[in-house]
Write an enzyme that holds these catalytic residues in place. Structure first.
Site, PDB file in Angstrom:
ATOM      1  N   ASP A   1      -0.615   7.649  -6.877  1.00  0.00           N
ATOM      2  CA  ASP A   1       0.105   7.539  -5.606  1.00  0.00           C
ATOM      3  C   ASP A   1      -0.627   6.610  -4.655  1.00  0.00           C
ATOM      4  O   ASP A   1      -1.840   6.703  -4.491  1.00  0.00           O
ATOM      5  CB  ASP A   1       0.234   8.927  -4.957  1.00  0.00           C
TER       6      ASP A   1
ATOM      7  N   LYS B   1       2.204 -11.539   6.268  1.00  0.00           N
ATOM      8  CA  LYS B   1       1.734 -12.223   5.064  1.00  0.00           C
ATOM      9  C   LYS B   1       0.697 -13.298   5.410  1.00  0.00           C
ATOM     10  O   LYS B   1      -0.227 -13.545   4.629  1.00  0.00           O
ATOM     11  CB  LYS B   1       2.916 -12.850   4.325  1.00  0.00           C
TER      12      LYS B   1
ATOM     13  N   TYR C   1       7.614 -10.436   8.895  1.00  0.00           N
ATOM     14  CA  TYR C   1       7.115 -10.459   7.512  1.00  0.00           C
ATOM     15  C   TYR C   1       6.157 -11.645   7.334  1.00  0.00           C
ATOM     16  O   TYR C   1       5.063 -11.499   6.773  1.00  0.00           O
ATOM     17  CB  TYR C   1       8.327 -10.562   6.585  1.00  0.00           C
TER      18      TYR C   1
HETATM   19  N1  LIG Z   1      10.881 -11.655  -3.949  1.00  0.00           N
HETATM   20  C1  LIG Z   1      10.472 -12.712  -3.235  1.00  0.00           C
HETATM   21  O1  LIG Z   1      11.265 -13.637  -2.897  1.00  0.00           O
HETATM   22  C2  LIG Z   1       9.029 -12.873  -2.850  1.00  0.00           C
HETATM   23  C3  LIG Z   1       8.598 -14.123  -2.414  1.00  0.00           C
HETATM   24  C4  LIG Z   1       7.270 -14.286  -2.039  1.00  0.00           C
HETATM   25  C5  LIG Z   1       6.395 -13.213  -2.108  1.00  0.00           C
HETATM   26  N2  LIG Z   1       6.846 -12.003  -2.527  1.00  0.00           N
HETATM   27  C6  LIG Z   1       5.891 -10.910  -2.545  1.00  0.00           C
HETATM   28  O2  LIG Z   1       5.674 -10.515  -3.893  1.00  0.00           O
HETATM   29  C7  LIG Z   1       5.343  -9.114  -3.935  1.00  0.00           C
HETATM   30  C8  LIG Z   1       6.245  -8.418  -4.935  1.00  0.00           C
HETATM   31  O3  LIG Z   1       7.600  -8.506  -4.485  1.00  0.00           O
HETATM   32  P1  LIG Z   1       8.851  -8.236  -5.454  1.00  0.00           P
HETATM   33  O4  LIG Z   1       9.789  -9.363  -5.264  1.00  0.00           O
HETATM   34  O5  LIG Z   1       8.357  -7.895  -6.802  1.00  0.00           O
HETATM   35  O6  LIG Z   1       9.540  -6.992  -4.748  1.00  0.00           O
HETATM   36  P2  LIG Z   1       9.626  -5.441  -5.140  1.00  0.00           P
HETATM   37  O7  LIG Z   1      10.054  -5.297  -6.557  1.00  0.00           O
HETATM   38  O8  LIG Z   1      10.432  -4.807  -4.079  1.00  0.00           O
HETATM   39  O9  LIG Z   1       8.108  -4.968  -5.036  1.00  0.00           O
HETATM   40  C9  LIG Z   1       7.532  -4.545  -3.824  1.00  0.00           C
HETATM   41  C10 LIG Z   1       6.563  -3.421  -4.156  1.00  0.00           C
HETATM   42  O10 LIG Z   1       5.979  -2.938  -2.938  1.00  0.00           O
HETATM   43  C11 LIG Z   1       6.011  -1.524  -2.976  1.00  0.00           C
HETATM   44  N3  LIG Z   1       5.978  -0.910  -1.661  1.00  0.00           N
HETATM   45  C12 LIG Z   1       6.979  -0.778  -0.756  1.00  0.00           C
HETATM   46  N4  LIG Z   1       6.568  -0.022   0.277  1.00  0.00           N
HETATM   47  C13 LIG Z   1       5.280   0.321   0.011  1.00  0.00           C
HETATM   48  C14 LIG Z   1       4.327   1.120   0.682  1.00  0.00           C
HETATM   49  N5  LIG Z   1       4.584   1.735   1.842  1.00  0.00           N
HETATM   50  N6  LIG Z   1       3.112   1.279   0.115  1.00  0.00           N
HETATM   51  C15 LIG Z   1       2.811   0.681  -1.067  1.00  0.00           C
HETATM   52  N7  LIG Z   1       3.673  -0.066  -1.759  1.00  0.00           N
HETATM   53  C16 LIG Z   1       4.899  -0.239  -1.227  1.00  0.00           C
HETATM   54  C17 LIG Z   1       7.329  -1.230  -3.680  1.00  0.00           C
HETATM   55  O11 LIG Z   1       7.342   0.147  -4.101  1.00  0.00           O
HETATM   56  P3  LIG Z   1       8.722   1.026  -4.174  1.00  0.00           P
HETATM   57  O12 LIG Z   1       9.857   0.058  -4.204  1.00  0.00           O
HETATM   58  O13 LIG Z   1       8.571   1.814  -5.402  1.00  0.00           O
HETATM   59  O14 LIG Z   1       8.740   1.810  -2.916  1.00  0.00           O
HETATM   60  C18 LIG Z   1       7.257  -2.219  -4.815  1.00  0.00           C
HETATM   61  O15 LIG Z   1       6.453  -1.749  -5.859  1.00  0.00           O
HETATM   62  C19 LIG Z   1       5.476  -8.613  -2.509  1.00  0.00           C
HETATM   63  O16 LIG Z   1       4.206  -8.615  -1.903  1.00  0.00           O
HETATM   64  C20 LIG Z   1       6.359  -9.655  -1.839  1.00  0.00           C
HETATM   65  O17 LIG Z   1       6.131  -9.698  -0.450  1.00  0.00           O
HETATM   66  C21 LIG Z   1       8.137 -11.805  -2.921  1.00  0.00           C
END
Ligand SMILES: NC(=O)c1ccc[n+]([C@@H]2O[C@H](COP(=O)([O-])OP(=O)(O)OC[C@H]3O[C@@H](n4cnc5c(N)ncnc54)[C@H](OP(=O)(O)O)[C@@H]3O)[C@@H](O)[C@H]2O)c1
Length: 251
Positions: A65, A161, A157
């Site tokens: 967790d 970041k 956001y």
């Molecule tokens: N998708 C994009 O376009 C994009 C672009 C640039 C950077 N990123 C970055 O890449 C990373 C992964 O993103 P993704 O696209 O794979 O999205 P994602 O599948 O939604 O992953 C986000 C993760 O963060 C977790 N999270 C949410 N609230 C949290 C909390 N309070 N404490 C700890 N963990 C928490 C989520 O857990 P649960 O969902 O299980 O709550 C999930 O495992 C993120 O840091 C995001 O900002 C994404």
């Protein structure tokens, strides 16, 4: 410790159900006895991810967790998750939130800052200490191009970041010579559940492409990468664009 051909034996994914994070985990060459630890706030989400990794042949998957908004959880995750010395730690926790809501509601704004930055700082401090003590390991931190210049659509956001990105680069400098490597990953728009409600931006990409780029960066000893790579040059131009022109850009 990685084996003689560079395969990982132990991986920790913070943001244990992240689509991008899980793609990176799958992409890493691993030993037959490799262990993966998933740390995140949503047990059912992580159990599903753990089962999928087992189906993919990962020998042992553990779930712990971790809620970036819960003070106790932030320090605890490092102690719990470091039972096996990780070769790679991926920090992929993140939360886009809703910018318009964040402008009306300070609690919503603070939640975006907490999950993307404030709550990850104690984790990074702990991970940095543990990797330094091990004398080896790679830390991969998910930043974003959104942190390079604030935009109207997602500046809370982006601000969080930007903080995470700066902190990680400072941490990387402090770990120079320790045997630990740090990679900051700055993707553009990645098609995952986080962005499923949005219209894809130019140069949008996939979690697998991000994973390929991270794997190459590990091999190439890169420190900061953009995905796709062309965003490095796009952001170089955008960073220097006069504010009045930048604000007129769509999106
Ligand atoms: N998708 C994009 O376009 C994009 C672009 C640039 C950077 N990123 C970055 O890449 C990373 C992964 O993103 P993704 O696209 O794979 O999205 P994602 O599948 O939604 O992953 C986000 C993760 O963060 C977790 N999270 C949410 N609230 C949290 C909390 N309070 N404490 C700890 N963990 C928490 C989520 O857990 P649960 O969902 O299980 O709550 C999930 O495992 C993120 O840091 C995001 O900002 C994404």
């Amino acid at each position: 410790m990685r084996d003689a051909v560079g395969r990982v034996q132990s991986v920790l994914l913070v943001g244990g159900s992240s689509e991008i994070g899980l793609s990176i985990v799958r992409r890493l060459p691993r030993t037959e006895s490799a262990v993966v630890c998933l740390a995140g706030p949503d047990r059912p989400d992580m159990e599903r991810a753990a089962e999928a990794l087992r189906q993919d042949g990962v020998a042992r998957v553990e779930v712990v967790d971790f809620d970036a908004c819960a003070a106790g959880s932030q320090a605890e995750v490092v102690t719990t998750a470091f039972a096996d010395e990780p070769d790679v730690v991926i920090v992929a926790a993140g939360f886009l939130g809703d910018q318009e809501t964040a402008e009306r509601d300070p609690v919503a704004a603070a939640k975006i800052i907490d999950i993307n930055f404030r709550g990850l700082v104690p984790v990074l401090v702990g991970v940095g200490q543990r990797l330094r003590a091990q004398g080896h390991g790679t830390l991969v931190v998910m930043s974003t191009v959104a942190g390079e210049r604030p935009r109207r659509a997602n500046y809370t956001y982006g601000a969080a970041k930007a903080g995470l990105d700066a902190f990680t680069r400072g941490l990387a400098a402090s770990l120079d010579g320790s045997g630990v490597r740090v990679i900051v990953v700055r993707p553009g728009f990645v098609r995952t559940r986080m962005t499923a409600h949005l219209k894809p931006a130019p140069f949008s990409t996939t979690p697998d492409k991000v994973a390929d780029a991270v794997a190459s960066a590990i091999d190439a000893h890169a420190r900061v990468i953009w995905v796709p790579g062309i965003l490095r040059w796009v952001m170089l131009i955008l960073r220097h664009m006069p504010e009045r022109i930048f604000r007129r850009l769509p999106g």
